[in-house]
Design an enzyme around this catalytic site. Structure first.
Site, PDB file in Angstrom:
ATOM      1  CG  ASP A  83      98.935   9.339  53.112  1.00 57.90           C
ATOM      2  OD1 ASP A  83      99.257   7.601  53.242  1.00 57.90           O
ATOM      3  OD2 ASP A  83      98.701   9.811  54.188  1.00 57.90           O
ATOM      4  CE  LYS A 106      96.364   7.574  54.040  1.00 55.86           C
ATOM      5  NZ  LYS A 106      96.619   7.711  55.283  1.00 55.86           N
ATOM      6  CE  LYS A 115     103.017  11.737  58.146  1.00 57.00           C
ATOM      7  NZ  LYS A 115     101.966  10.589  59.096  1.00 57.00           N
ATOM      8  CG  ASP A 159      99.529  12.315  55.947  1.00 57.42           C
ATOM      9  OD1 ASP A 159      99.226  12.881  57.187  1.00 57.42           O
ATOM     10  OD2 ASP A 159      99.638  11.070  56.458  1.00 57.42           O
ATOM     11  CD  GLU A 189      96.139  11.040  56.644  1.00 62.14           C
ATOM     12  OE1 GLU A 189      96.607  10.994  57.890  1.00 62.14           O
ATOM     13  OE2 GLU A 189      96.577  10.069  56.072  1.00 62.14           O
ATOM     14  NE  ARG A 195      92.992   5.558  61.715  1.00 63.70           N
ATOM     15  CZ  ARG A 195      93.858   4.486  62.312  1.00 63.70           C
ATOM     16  NH1 ARG A 195      93.221   4.716  63.397  1.00 63.70           N
ATOM     17  NH2 ARG A 195      95.388   4.340  62.405  1.00 63.70           N
ATOM     18  CG  ASP A 199      99.945  12.194  60.645  1.00 64.36           C
ATOM     19  OD1 ASP A 199      99.391  12.458  59.753  1.00 64.36           O
ATOM     20  OD2 ASP A 199     101.601  11.472  61.427  1.00 64.36           O
TER      21      ASP A 199
END
Ligand code: BES
Ligand code: ZN
Ligand code: ZN
Length: 512
Positions: free
Chosen positions: A298, A274, A286, A279, A359, A361, A357
């Protein structure tokens, strides 16, 4: 050329004895069992101490150093001794988790010797200290990792000079086969260092294009084949999920595929990472915004997989390995994806977005589907900072592993983790958890119907939909990628966790 910031040059080599090294400091590692009532027990250590002019015995007699785990004491040597000073470092009690402990000692030694600005450092201990090549390797990694620092972006001349001054560590009295281990450890340490530089780089520096460019240069230099696909190409290819996440970003998404294909390989393995270089959460932003702090990390999964494959190639392991990284940003603007959107992924499955959020996956659905379908890897290992719930489960001490479609993969990963001292813990993959993401207007939803229930497993059950029933292990590194105790040290910065684990998994799979 995309350049990384400067880091301190550090070398670790072997020496027969502590004599004639003109060391600024000799480090002696002593276990609690090496001492008794203020005295050094073994003749081995007494011999070392005589070369140090009796400095150790004098200090130990005061009983303010008893060999306690990671305790330290410093003393000056007499003028005719082999070094100016001695640093004693406590090895504690004999326990398990030896690789991690050797590395932790290295980290401690690097930090302590930096305090008195040592340039030449010689290490020694009893024959049980660094008794195997593996322990020498872990010590080397600890020393290198302990010297690592992401530099200030505006270095003073003095700080630059300090940074450019090399440190030479010599490991004394080790076995003759140690050279090969030192060489291999240097390769691994280089990969961990690059991984950490990318992790720690601010998100306005480490954009998807920057990470792709830095790593492509490293990969080409290691003889890998390199493919980098930009946003436009990805859209054409059918990466509908990843491109939705990238929609709100001014920085182009990048999908990176490295391949190491030695002629003697019988099996293939893909590492998928990933790579969210930032993010924010997107429209499900968030909140409070303090939760956005640290989200530059991230992209850790991507940094881990790409750097691991470079090391695997340099180590010439006999297995075909792919390094795959899905790099983009999760931002907010008029083009950003929204709650309610339905996305079509690379393998045709559809996703209803219920939270922007979640995101990681979504991005990984395309990356995993491409890896399974186009790269046809026998085994897929994927790293992601996927869920905050992982931190709730395991804190910052280890990564969660979720293995699918194999009777052996979980064990392979757990064993590899033990070998290299990077903790993992197997997590539930119960079918019922997967029920929670069954969609109505799409195949799957990107969050579970029961808010907060088994959050990390829900993420894993979502991801396994995209691997075509291939042996697959999802490794959630949310807790260990940065600012953690993953490798036994509290620190606010990156850890490089996963590089070693990946190399060890590749080694294990290449053998059977
Ligand atoms: N990148 C985060 C997960 C994360 C959180 C990593 C904290 C490291 C520290 C991920 O994209 C995310 O936001 N996940 C959500 C999922 C939820 C909406 C189902 C989370 O964990 O809150
Ligand atoms: Zn997120
Ligand atoms: Zn994320």
């Amino acid at each position: 050329m995309t350049t990384l910031p400067p880091v301190k040059p550090v070398t670790v080599s072997a020496a027969n004895t502590i004599a004639n090294q003109s060391a600024d400091v000799v480090v002696v590692v002593l276990d609690e069992t090496d001492l008794e009532q203020g005295k050094i027990k073994s003749t081995e250590l007494q011999n070392i101490d005589s070369q140090l002019g009796g400095a150790v015995a004098a200090l130990v007699a005061l009983k303010d150093f008893e060999g306690k785990w990671l305790s330290t004491a410093v003393t000056l040597c007499p003028v005719n001794a082999v070094a100016k000073r001695v640093l004693l470092v406590g090895g504690g009690k004999k326990t398990d988790e030896k690789p991690a402990r050797a590395r932790q000692l290295g980290l401690k030694i690097a930090e302590e010797t930096a305090r008195f600005k040592s340039v030449k450092v010689t290490l020694c201990g009893t024959s049980t200290f660094l008794s195997t090549g593996e322990l020498v390797s872990q010590m080397t990694l600890g020393l290198r990792m302990g010297c690592y620092k992401y530099p200030n972006s505006n270095l003073t001349a003095e700080a630059r000079k300090e940074l450019e001054t090399p440190v030479e560590f010599k490991v004394a009295g080790t076995q003759s086969n140690v050279e090969a281990h030192l060489k291999q450890a240097a390769i691994v340490a280089d990969s961990i260092e690059t991984c950490r530089l990318l992790q720690d780089a601010p998100p306005n520096v480490a954009t998807p294009a920057y990470v792709a460019s830095v790593m492509s240069e490293k990969a080409r230099a290691a003889g890998l084949s390199v493919q980098v696909y930009g946003g436009e190409k990805l859209r054409q290819m059918g990466f509908g999920a990843m491109m939705a996440v990238a929609g709100g970003s001014a920085n182009d998404a990048q999908f990176v595929v490295f391949e190491y294909a030695p002629t003697n390989a019988k099996k293939s393995l893909a590492f998928v990472g990933k790579g969210l270089t930032m993010d924010t959460g997107g429209y499900s932003i968030k909140t409070p915004s303090t939760h956005q702090v640290g989200m530059k990390y991230d992209m850790s999964g991507a940094a881990v997989t790409l750097n691991a494959v470079v090391a695997i190639a340099k180590l010439q392991l006999p297995i075909r390995v792919f390094g795959v990284a899905a790099l983009c940003e999760n931002m907010v603007d008029a083009h950003a994806y929204r709650v309610g959107d339905v996305l079509t992924t690379y393998n045709g499955k559809t996703i209803e977005v219920l939270n922007t959020d979640a995101e990681g996956r979504i991005v990984l659905s395309d990356a995993l589907a491409y890896t399974a379908k186009d790269l046809k890897a026998d085994t897929i290992i994927e790293y992601s900072t996927l869920t905050g719930a992982m931190i709730t489960s395991l804190g910052h001490l280890g990564a969660g592993v979720f293995a699918f479609n194999s009777d052996t993969l979980e064990k392979t990963v757990v064993n590899a983790a033990q070998q290299v001292g990077e903790r993992v813990w197997p997590m539930p993959t119960w079918e019922e958890i997967g029920e929670d993401i069954k969609g109505t207007i799409a195949d799957v939803t990107n969050i579970g119907a029961t808010a907060g229930a088994a959050g990390s497993s829900v993420g894993a059950m979502f991801l396994k939909e995209f691997v075509e029933n291939k042996p697959y292990c999802h490794v959630d590194i949310a807790g260990v990628a940065n600012g953690n105790m993953a490798l036994g040290f509290p620190r606010k910065i990156s850890s490089g966790y996963g590089v070693q684990l990946s190399i060890e998994i590749a080694r294990a799979l290449s053998l059977n």
